[in-house]
Structures are given as C-alpha cells and as structure tokens.
Design a protein around this motif. Structure first.
Motif, mmCIF file in Angstrom:
data_model
loop_
_atom_site.group_PDB
_atom_site.id
_atom_site.type_symbol
_atom_site.label_atom_id
_atom_site.label_comp_id
_atom_site.label_asym_id
_atom_site.label_seq_id
_atom_site.Cartn_x
_atom_site.Cartn_y
_atom_site.Cartn_z
ATOM 1 N N LEU A 367 39.580 75.604 31.289
ATOM 2 C CA LEU A 367 40.452 76.753 31.082
ATOM 3 C C LEU A 367 39.964 77.654 32.293
ATOM 4 C CD1 LEU A 367 41.735 77.426 27.556
ATOM 5 C CD2 LEU A 367 43.123 77.526 29.508
ATOM 6 N N SER A 371 41.219 79.479 35.633
ATOM 7 C CA SER A 371 41.489 80.609 35.785
ATOM 8 C C SER A 371 40.927 81.594 36.628
ATOM 9 C CB SER A 371 41.333 81.313 34.455
ATOM 10 O OG SER A 371 42.156 80.585 33.334
ATOM 11 N N GLY A 418 47.639 88.616 31.042
ATOM 12 C CA GLY A 418 46.898 87.329 30.640
ATOM 13 C C GLY A 418 45.870 87.018 31.725
ATOM 14 N N ALA A 422 46.709 78.079 31.571
ATOM 15 C CA ALA A 422 47.049 76.687 30.795
ATOM 16 C C ALA A 422 47.577 75.775 31.915
ATOM 17 C CB ALA A 422 48.231 76.769 29.852
ATOM 18 N N ALA A 518 46.303 75.484 24.464
ATOM 19 C CA ALA A 518 46.768 76.555 25.336
ATOM 20 C C ALA A 518 48.063 75.984 26.016
ATOM 21 C CB ALA A 518 45.837 76.511 26.508
ATOM 22 N N ALA A 522 51.309 78.317 25.327
ATOM 23 C CA ALA A 522 52.155 78.863 26.614
ATOM 24 C C ALA A 522 53.591 78.355 26.568
ATOM 25 C CB ALA A 522 51.654 78.088 27.912
ATOM 26 N N LEU A 541 45.959 84.250 27.057
ATOM 27 C CA LEU A 541 47.356 83.419 28.108
ATOM 28 C C LEU A 541 48.350 84.741 28.266
ATOM 29 C CD1 LEU A 541 46.913 80.426 25.904
ATOM 30 C CD2 LEU A 541 46.756 80.590 28.685
ATOM 31 N N ARG A 543 50.396 85.758 25.868
ATOM 32 C CA ARG A 543 51.709 85.248 25.055
ATOM 33 C C ARG A 543 51.764 86.161 24.223
ATOM 34 N NH1 ARG A 543 54.943 83.362 27.376
ATOM 35 N NH2 ARG A 543 55.904 82.459 25.547
#
Length: 600
Positions: A367, A371, A418, A422, A518, A522, A541, A543
């Motif tokens: 992750l 990212s 975020g 994901a 994740a 998402a 994330l 969310r």
C-alpha cells in the motif's frame, strides 16, 4: 607492660562488648608498635565499617589483606564495605577471593549472587544462587533472590517456582508474595496476582507497593473506583509512590477529569523529573486537548519507558526537516493503526525531498509503495544486511516523531482526500460482488471490536446485539470488516436473527491482509466502526467512515469534536456517558436512515 597479644585480646573484648571507641584506640596502639599486625588492621577496618565509615574500612581491611591475603574473613568484610559504598565490581572481586579460598560455602555463594544481581550479570548470578540453594535448600532468602534473577532472565516458570519455595520456608514475607503477584500479572493471570497482593497486605497492611499493585489489577479489570481507592491507600502510606500517582492520573484522564489528572502526572514528575510514563501520559493529555507543540515534545518520552523497548538501530537522532541530512532512517513503531496514521506525514517528506528509508509493517508495504512511489520502504523488522548498506551519514527517527515537525498546530493538518491508494486489480472483483444487490442498496462495512489492552478493549468494543437497530433498516447490505477470528460469531448472529442483510464474511482476515481489506473498503459506500485499524485505513483511503467512540476517547480523536484532523472523511460519534452505546446507535440510526433514503 602489656604485650601485643594481651593488648589485642583487650581490644577484641572491648570490640565484642560494643565499646568501639576503646577498641579503636587499642588497635591503633598495637599498630604503632607493630604496623604489620594484620589482625589489628582488619578489626580496625571492621570497627570503621560498624561506625558507618566504609571508606576507612576499605583502607584498613585492604592493608590487612596486603599483609595476609589468605584470610577469607578479611575478603568477606572488605566486600561488605564495598557494598556499603555501592562499588559492586570491587565487592564482586572480594567475594570471588572468598570463594577461591573457601569454595562451596553457602554464605559466599549467596552474597556473590546478590552482588552479581546488582551488576545485572544475570547468568552468573543464577549460577551462584543455584549453588546457594543446593547448599542450603531451606534458606528462604536464597530462593527469593534466585526468583528475582530468573525473572530478569525471562524464565517466568522458574522464577515462580523459586518464589514459591521461598514462601514454603518463610510464608510471612510480604515482599515475596508481592513479587509472585507481579509474575502472575505479567502473564495476564489477574485473579492469581490479586490473591498474592492481598496475601502481602494481610502480613503488612502498610505495604504501599502491594496496595498500588492491587490498584493496577482493579484498573485492568475495569473497576476504576476500587483501583482509585487502592492508589489512595498507597499514597497515604507513601506519598512519594510514583506508580500510584501515575496510574491514578490515568484513571482521572479516562474519566475526563483532566485538570486533576494533570496534577497527578505533575506530582509524579516533581518527585522524579525523569519518570518516563508520567511524561508520556502528560503528552497524551496535551495532544487530546489540542496542545500539539507541547504534546509532541513530551511524546518522545515513550522511548524511555521500559514497556516500549529501544530503537532498533544506533544511528544519531534526526533533528527534523530543518537540519541537513544525507539519509534518514525512519523506523516503525506501535500498531497497525498508528503506522497508517503517521503515514499521513509521508507526503511532507516527498514535498521536502527528504531522502529516507522507511520501515513499516509488511502488511502495509505494498500500500505504501503504491501510494508513495518516490519513497523507499522495507518490511519490519528490517534486515541487518539492508541497514548495513545505508550511507555512513544516516540519521534516524521513529515514524511517530514525524508529527512533531509536520503537525504542530491545527492549520498544519491537510484537508486531504486520502493518501493511500488501493490496488485496482483487487478492487475490480469486489466491485462486482458489492453491486450484486443493485445500485439502490447502501453497502456498509462494519467493525465492532478493538483495543490492544484489556482497558482499551473494554472501553471501545461493542457487541453485535448493540448494532441491531441498524441491521433492521432496509436497503442496506452489511459487510464484516472485523479482524481476527469472528467468522463464527458473525454467522451465528446472522442465522439466529435471520438477517440476510449481513453478507457472508470475506474470505480473508483483515488482521493479516491489508491489501484486500483496502480494496473492499474502497468499493463500499460507508464504513461504520469502533476505534480500531479499520477506521485508520478508511480515513487514509479517503472513504467516508463513521467512528463510534467512548465518552473519553483516545488522544488522536481529541475532545468534543465530530470531525478528525487526521482524516477529513471521518465523522465521529461519542458516548454521552461511559459505557452507554444506546445513544450513539440511536444517533447513527437516524443519520443512516437519511443516507439510505437518499441513496434510493
């Protein structure tokens, strides 16, 4: 005229009768005429030791040994003088001389074991104390000392066995009962630990440490009132008992009595300015109240706490982004949720082009790499070979120190959408599964338990029955995001209540696999969860997530606010009174009903 032998006999008689001044005069008279009289030098040193002049004792007995080094008693008394001076290495050498002159003697084995304990030479201490209990198997003090050493070696079962042997021969020793209680407590056997502490108090009702330990048991069991009473008893006996002040402060903080809690931590620090636990607890209180500048400074005290461990490497400390650093080693710490939270500062590292290597939980590495592709990550614990390749100018910091430089006040928290991404390939199959109920359905992920220690778990966790008002709402599909072995609990509740809206548990354990978790988060419309790693992941994330919090929540959620500085997509719901989840779920149910209606 008296002969030297007669004078010596007179001196010894005066010494034995307790007339130390007279004995000392006679010893000195002897030494004026016979400066090589080692017996007089020895007993002159003993008299000095008995009158609390250990340095003189060392000088005089050392002279005696220089004249006659084969007298074991001389070496034993010299060791006693060194012990009084807390010169443990010199005491060790003297007792080793005793052991060479008279091997296999109980007293010298016991004393040598005790001195080696002071030197933290645990293996050697265990050897000599083992010899001592073989030579005198009914000696309670030797068994007690051996138990302490075994505990330091991590041999908990052997330590308990030794302490029980000590109690068999001296059952009225409260210190041994108290020590046995701490061993039980370390293994989570709280009932057995409390029984031991109470046994200590039956023998000595003024044993402050045992009262404080009783308080810690009640605190772990959730009985804050009784815990506070025990701490009050301990402090009445010993107003300087540090753990009682610190733990009482934690209870008051958890009650929301922040001013009183601060007084406890500061009282502790007045007694011992470097008390790490009190500094750390004060830091959490300040962070909870939004005092980031002072809170982050004291947060660094966590690395001085015995329970926190030590940094895994010995690179010099990083002074932050204001200092020039060729390479920064950021090592992982604390739990999964903490790592996700502090990863919110990684973008600051990228923006400032700080060259660094970041250690992280292996479950988070994919992750993080996806990212933050410009940063370098390694799995925790980092391999020594990888660390050895770091530049010689490397400096280090724990990732929990990043906010000290990048989150110093409320405006420094970014309103991000975020910062974790994901896996697209993993999201696709979840998208098709989530949408099987149709677009009108609201897909909600949920998690109902959490907390690393018993106190946090008790404060934060709910039961599935608490969620029933939400499960009754139509047009909602519920997805189980709870980590650990909860599949049977979920399925049993689903079957008994005949709740078809509870979807089958995903075929992965969120505790072990963050990538599929994740991906699922998402694709969901909303997450509702108590305070655990799930909400950290949802917030990172970007969310939408609703977080159900106890009346006095963890420091990171601060006080009286329904939003999160760390995660803008989160909404916070707080208990109005401790352990009262009913009001929280009523509030969530109303908002959820509106959201579900708007979805339709």
């Amino acid at each position: 005229m008296s002969t030297t032998a007669q004078l010596f006999r007179q001196a010894v008689q005066a010494h034995q009768a307790g007339r130390l001044d007279e004995a000392e005069i006679l010893y000195r008279n002897i030494l004026q005429t016979d400066p090589r009289h080692h017996g007089a030098w020895h007993l002159l040193g003993v008299a000095a030791y008995q009158t609390q002049k250990p340095r003189e004792a060392v000088e005089h007995i050392g002279t005696a040994i220089g004249l006659c080094h084969t007298e074991a008693t001389y070496h034993r008394h010299l060791a006693a003088a060194y012990v009084a001076l807390e010169d443990w290495q010199a005491a060790r050498q003297s007792l080793e001389a005793v052991n060479r002159l008279i091997p296999g003697q109980f007293e010298s084995c016991l004393q040598l074991g005790q001195v080696l304990t002071r030197l933290q030479s645990w293996d050697e201490a265990a050897f000599f104390l083992g010899q001592a209990v073989k030579l005198a198997p009914r000696n309670a003090a030797a068994w007690h000392e051996l138990g302490l050493v075994c505990e330091h070696q991590g041999r908990r079962d052997d330590a308990r066995a030794a302490l029980k042997q000590s109690l068999q021969f001296a059952p009225s020793n409260p210190a041994v009962w108290n020590q046995l209680g701490t061993l039980w407590q370390e293994q989570g056997q709280l009932v057995e630990a409390l029984t031991c502490y109470r046994s200590a108090l039956e023998i000595d009702p003024r044993f402050a440490a045992a009262w404080a330990n009783c308080g810690s048991i009640y605190q772990l069991q959730g009985d804050a009132r009784e815990a506070a009473n025990c701490y009050a008893r301990a402090l009445k006996i010993d107003p300087h008992h540090l753990n009682a002040w610190n733990n009482r402060g934690v209870i008051l903080k958890d009650r929301g009595e922040f001013d009183e809690a601060l007084e406890c931590f500061e009282k502790c620090l007045t007694i011992q300015p470097d008390h790490a636990d009190a500094h750390f607890n004060r830091s959490l209180l300040k962070l909870q109240q939004g005092d980031f500048h002072n809170g982050w400074e004291e947060y660094s005290w966590r690395w001085r706490m015995p329970t926190f461990g030590r940094p895994p490497t010995n690179f010099p400390s990083w002074g932050g982004p204001a200092t020039n650093a060729a390479h920064v080693w950021l090592f992982a710490e604390q739990g999964l949720g903490d790592e996700i939270q502090f990863a919110g500062c990684f973008a600051d590292l990228v923006e400032r082009r700080i060259k660094c290597t970041i250690e992280c939980d292996s479950r988070l590495q994919p992750l993080f790499e996806r990212s933050f592709p410009s940063l370098t990550f390694v799995s925790r614990p980092a391999e020594a070979q990888a660390i050895s390749r770091f530049p010689s100018e490397t400096v280090q910091a724990p990732i929990g120190d990043l906010p000290k430089w990048f989150r110093t006040d409320e405006p420094s928290f970014p309103r991000h959408a975020g910062y974790l991404i994901a896996d697209t390939a993993l999201r696709e199959p979840w998208r098709s599964r989530v949408r099987t109920g149709g677009e009108a359905k609201l897909n909600v992920g949920m998690s109902w338990q959490g907390g690393k220690d018993p106190i946090a778990r008790r404060q934060r966790s709910t039961s599935l029955s608490d969620w029933e008002p939400l499960f009754q709402q139509a047009e909602i599909e519920w997805w189980n995001l709870q980590h650990g072995s909860c599949r049977d609990e979920w399925n049993e509740f689903r079957d008994i209540r005949r709740l078809n809206s509870l979807r089958p548990t995903p075929d992965f354990d969120p505790l072990q696999e963050q990538e599929p978790l994740a991906a699922l988060i998402a694709e969901l419309d909303l997450i509702i969860s108590i305070d655990n790693a799930v909400v950290h992941l949802a917030g990172a994330l970007g969310r939408p997530a609703w977080v159900l919090l106890p009346a006095v929540a963890d420091w990171r959620w601060q006080l009286d606010r329904d939003d999160s500085l760390w995660y803008p997509s989160l909404k916070l719901f707080r208990q109005k009174s401790p352990q009262n989840w009913a009001d929280v779920f009523r509030e969530v149910a109303l908002l959820l009903d509106r959201r579900s209606a708007s979805k339709g």
